[in-house]
Design a protein around this motif. Structure first.
Motif, PDB file in Angstrom:
ATOM      1  N   GLU A  90       0.816  -1.214  -0.111  1.00 30.43           N
ATOM      2  CA  GLU A  90       0.169   0.207  -0.052  1.00 30.43           C
ATOM      3  C   GLU A  90       0.957   1.394   0.024  1.00 30.43           C
ATOM      4  O   GLU A  90       0.383   2.220  -0.483  1.00 30.43           O
ATOM      5  CB  GLU A  90      -0.847  -0.060   1.267  1.00 30.43           C
ATOM      6  N   ARG A  91       1.938   1.343   0.745  1.00 34.71           N
ATOM      7  CA  ARG A  91       2.590   2.524   0.825  1.00 34.71           C
ATOM      8  C   ARG A  91       3.444   2.923  -0.568  1.00 34.71           C
ATOM      9  O   ARG A  91       3.537   4.175  -0.821  1.00 34.71           O
ATOM     10  CB  ARG A  91       3.897   2.083   1.857  1.00 34.71           C
ATOM     11  N   THR A  92       3.756   1.903  -1.404  1.00 31.72           N
ATOM     12  CA  THR A  92       4.345   2.349  -2.558  1.00 31.72           C
ATOM     13  C   THR A  92       3.741   1.792  -3.761  1.00 31.72           C
ATOM     14  O   THR A  92       3.907   2.225  -4.888  1.00 31.72           O
ATOM     15  CB  THR A  92       5.903   1.517  -2.662  1.00 31.72           C
ATOM     16  N   SER A  93       2.398   1.343  -3.622  1.00 39.28           N
ATOM     17  CA  SER A  93       1.517   0.794  -4.607  1.00 39.28           C
ATOM     18  C   SER A  93       2.306  -0.120  -5.491  1.00 39.28           C
ATOM     19  O   SER A  93       1.943  -0.022  -6.902  1.00 39.28           O
ATOM     20  CB  SER A  93       1.100   2.009  -5.566  1.00 39.28           C
ATOM     21  N   ASP A  94       3.335  -0.894  -5.023  1.00 44.08           N
ATOM     22  CA  ASP A  94       4.067  -1.938  -5.898  1.00 44.08           C
ATOM     23  C   ASP A  94       3.442  -3.310  -5.525  1.00 44.08           C
ATOM     24  O   ASP A  94       2.834  -3.525  -4.731  1.00 44.08           O
ATOM     25  CB  ASP A  94       5.580  -1.999  -5.459  1.00 44.08           C
ATOM     26  N   VAL A  95       3.541  -4.161  -6.631  1.00 42.71           N
ATOM     27  CA  VAL A  95       3.097  -5.389  -6.393  1.00 42.71           C
ATOM     28  C   VAL A  95       4.458  -6.321  -6.498  1.00 42.71           C
ATOM     29  O   VAL A  95       5.156  -6.597  -7.282  1.00 42.71           O
ATOM     30  CB  VAL A  95       2.448  -6.043  -7.737  1.00 42.71           C
ATOM     31  N   GLU A  96       4.474  -6.992  -5.269  1.00 43.11           N
ATOM     32  CA  GLU A  96       5.698  -7.849  -4.790  1.00 43.11           C
ATOM     33  C   GLU A  96       5.203  -9.269  -5.350  1.00 43.11           C
ATOM     34  O   GLU A  96       4.138  -9.778  -5.055  1.00 43.11           O
ATOM     35  CB  GLU A  96       5.943  -7.717  -3.383  1.00 43.11           C
ATOM     36  N   THR A  97       6.364 -10.251  -5.956  1.00 40.14           N
ATOM     37  CA  THR A  97       5.916 -11.423  -6.364  1.00 40.14           C
ATOM     38  C   THR A  97       6.592 -12.527  -5.526  1.00 40.14           C
ATOM     39  O   THR A  97       7.698 -12.120  -5.010  1.00 40.14           O
ATOM     40  CB  THR A  97       6.287 -11.543  -7.732  1.00 40.14           C
ATOM     41  N   GLY A  98       6.122 -13.460  -5.517  1.00 37.98           N
ATOM     42  CA  GLY A  98       6.769 -14.763  -4.597  1.00 37.98           C
ATOM     43  C   GLY A  98       6.367 -16.256  -5.460  1.00 37.98           C
ATOM     44  O   GLY A  98       5.873 -15.949  -6.516  1.00 37.98           O
ATOM     45  N   GLU A  99       6.741 -17.084  -4.791  1.00 31.13           N
ATOM     46  CA  GLU A  99       6.539 -18.337  -5.650  1.00 31.13           C
ATOM     47  C   GLU A  99       6.013 -19.441  -4.701  1.00 31.13           C
ATOM     48  O   GLU A  99       6.719 -19.419  -3.590  1.00 31.13           O
ATOM     49  CB  GLU A  99       7.914 -18.706  -6.363  1.00 31.13           C
ATOM     50  N   VAL A 100       5.213 -20.302  -4.893  1.00 32.19           N
ATOM     51  CA  VAL A 100       4.787 -21.416  -4.095  1.00 32.19           C
ATOM     52  C   VAL A 100       4.753 -22.621  -5.134  1.00 32.19           C
ATOM     53  O   VAL A 100       4.087 -22.680  -6.132  1.00 32.19           O
ATOM     54  CB  VAL A 100       3.352 -21.163  -3.417  1.00 32.19           C
ATOM     55  N   MET A 101       5.334 -23.544  -4.479  1.00 23.62           N
ATOM     56  CA  MET A 101       5.531 -25.162  -5.656  1.00 23.62           C
ATOM     57  C   MET A 101       4.927 -26.217  -4.586  1.00 23.62           C
ATOM     58  O   MET A 101       5.242 -26.072  -3.364  1.00 23.62           O
ATOM     59  CB  MET A 101       6.779 -25.422  -5.904  1.00 23.62           C
ATOM     60  N   ILE A 102       4.268 -26.827  -4.928  1.00 29.30           N
ATOM     61  CA  ILE A 102       3.304 -28.047  -4.292  1.00 29.30           C
ATOM     62  C   ILE A 102       3.807 -29.343  -4.968  1.00 29.30           C
ATOM     63  O   ILE A 102       3.600 -29.620  -6.073  1.00 29.30           O
ATOM     64  CB  ILE A 102       1.961 -27.489  -4.335  1.00 29.30           C
ATOM     65  N   GLU A 192       3.331  -7.716 -14.146  1.00 30.71           N
ATOM     66  CA  GLU A 192       3.613  -8.982 -13.146  1.00 30.71           C
ATOM     67  C   GLU A 192       2.400  -9.599 -12.710  1.00 30.71           C
ATOM     68  O   GLU A 192       2.546 -10.859 -12.467  1.00 30.71           O
ATOM     69  CB  GLU A 192       4.015  -8.274 -11.895  1.00 30.71           C
ATOM     70  N   THR A 193       1.303  -9.057 -12.723  1.00 32.63           N
ATOM     71  CA  THR A 193       0.186  -9.817 -12.349  1.00 32.63           C
ATOM     72  C   THR A 193      -0.236 -10.629 -13.400  1.00 32.63           C
ATOM     73  O   THR A 193      -0.693 -11.650 -13.348  1.00 32.63           O
ATOM     74  CB  THR A 193      -0.978  -8.653 -11.967  1.00 32.63           C
ATOM     75  N   ARG A 194       0.052 -10.059 -14.812  1.00 37.90           N
ATOM     76  CA  ARG A 194      -0.341 -11.083 -16.165  1.00 37.90           C
ATOM     77  C   ARG A 194       0.534 -12.184 -16.064  1.00 37.90           C
ATOM     78  O   ARG A 194       0.003 -13.156 -16.466  1.00 37.90           O
ATOM     79  CB  ARG A 194      -0.223 -10.024 -17.099  1.00 37.90           C
ATOM     80  N   ARG A 195       1.629 -12.014 -15.894  1.00 39.50           N
ATOM     81  CA  ARG A 195       2.678 -13.262 -15.749  1.00 39.50           C
ATOM     82  C   ARG A 195       2.345 -14.244 -14.730  1.00 39.50           C
ATOM     83  O   ARG A 195       2.598 -15.476 -15.075  1.00 39.50           O
ATOM     84  CB  ARG A 195       3.983 -12.868 -15.394  1.00 39.50           C
TER      85      ARG A 195
END
Length: 332
Positions: A90-102, A192-195
């Motif tokens: 919220e502070r920077t309006s950025d989208v941070e990405t991570g990864e989850v593998m199952i 980033e969201t699209r990817r």
């Protein structure tokens, strides 16, 4: 590192001892499963789990390297799922990405999380408070993790919509206090969201259409709900991307028009200033044979030279005429 591990038998959580012993007991009883949660594991930590569960080497290689494209790979005795996680700052309006593998097997599920975006502790707690879901085994964990991550996509979608509305309003307002870099950064967040969302649509389609036999038929309607959410997010982010391109082009066109207006004004003022400069340059020289410089009248017995005043009046009148002409033409 291992964040959490437990045995789930009869939809109840139990402590997990030696992995090999616990797994043999589960397979012998044909009931329950082990859920192991890892967070940014090292090669050595992951090897300890792999030695007991005998995961497919290709899936292990992808899990160790990380930074994989969202997908579902089906092997002989297990499934391997890769998901991208998103978190809105919220502070920077950025989208941070991570990864989850199952890793999903007959009596085990392993979740590997990389990055801080969208932790899975809440997913495990919700499942433990919903015994009816845990009864479906490892597939219930797979569904719950995917559902939580896709819910994050939906939240990011709403935040991106708000940011896009704000930028669009600022670009076409009279203040125009938005910069091209702000538009580009938002375009990057949309990318980033699209990817994360677009590659997930195809694996979910395979699940819904029954192309993955390891997913029970009674579970497919739940995955269909996830697929609907993903498709809606995909439609939105693709429209955001196109709209941001149009907004950026409009912003650059406005800058170009403003620069042209500024250059016209500068050119007009230069033209106006050139006239007195030229006249001053001519009459400022030491010429004697210019009759208008010697115009004079006698006042009270003294002779008063008014030639310079005539020149100044002519010069001022010419400048005023130029100013009015440029004003009518819109240059000023």
């Amino acid at each position: 590192m291992i964040v959490d591990q437990a045995v789930y038998r009869g939809a109840r959580r139990m402590p997990c001892g030696d992995l090999s012993t616990e797994l043999d007991g589960l397979r012998a009883g044909h009931e329950g499963f082990i859920w192991i949660g890892l967070k940014d594991p090292t090669d050595e930590e992951f090897a300890l789990v792999n030695d007991e569960l005998q995961l497919h080497p290709l899936a292990v290689e992808d899990a160790v390297k990380g930074n994989q494209r969202p997908k579902i790979d089906v092997y002989e005795n297990s499934m391997f799922v890769v998901l991208k996680t998103l978190a809105y700052v919220e502070r920077t309006s950025d989208v941070e990405t991570g990864e989850v593998m199952i890793f999903v097997g007959d009596h085990f599920v392993v979740t590997v999380r990389r990055g801080e975006a969208n932790p899975l502790s809440g997913v495990r707690a919700d499942l433990e408070h919903t015994p009816s879901h845990l009864e479906h085994g490892p597939v219930s964990v797979m569904y719950s993790v995917m559902d939580a991550i896709v819910d994050g996509y939906v939240s990011i979608d709403a935040e991106l919509q708000d940011d896009l509305d704000n930028i669009e309003r600022d670009v076409f307002s009279s203040d125009r206090n938005v910069t091209a870099s702000e538009i580009y950064l938002l375009k990057r967040e949309v990318l980033e969201t699209r990817r994360a969302a677009v590659p997930l649509a195809e694996p979910l389609r395979r699940i819904v259409e029954g192309d993955l036999p390891s997913i029970p038929a009674e579970a497919r309607p739940f995955f269909r709900d996830i697929a609907d959410h993903v498709l809606r997010v995909v439609d939105h982010v693709e429209s955001y991307d196109r709209l941001l391109t149009d907004v950026l082009n409009a912003h650059l066109a406005q800058i170009s028009v403003q620069q042209n207006n500024d250059m016209r004004k500068i050119s007009a003022w230069v033209a106006i200033a050139a006239v007195p400069t030229m006249i001053a340059g001519i009459y400022g020289m030491n010429f004697d044979n210019m009759p208008e410089l010697h115009l004079s009248i006698r006042m009270g017995g003294s002779e008063f030279y008014y030639g310079y005043f005539v020149v100044l009046l002519v010069m001022a009148g010419f400048c005023v005429s130029l100013y009015r002409a440029f004003k009518r033409s819109g240059w000023l």
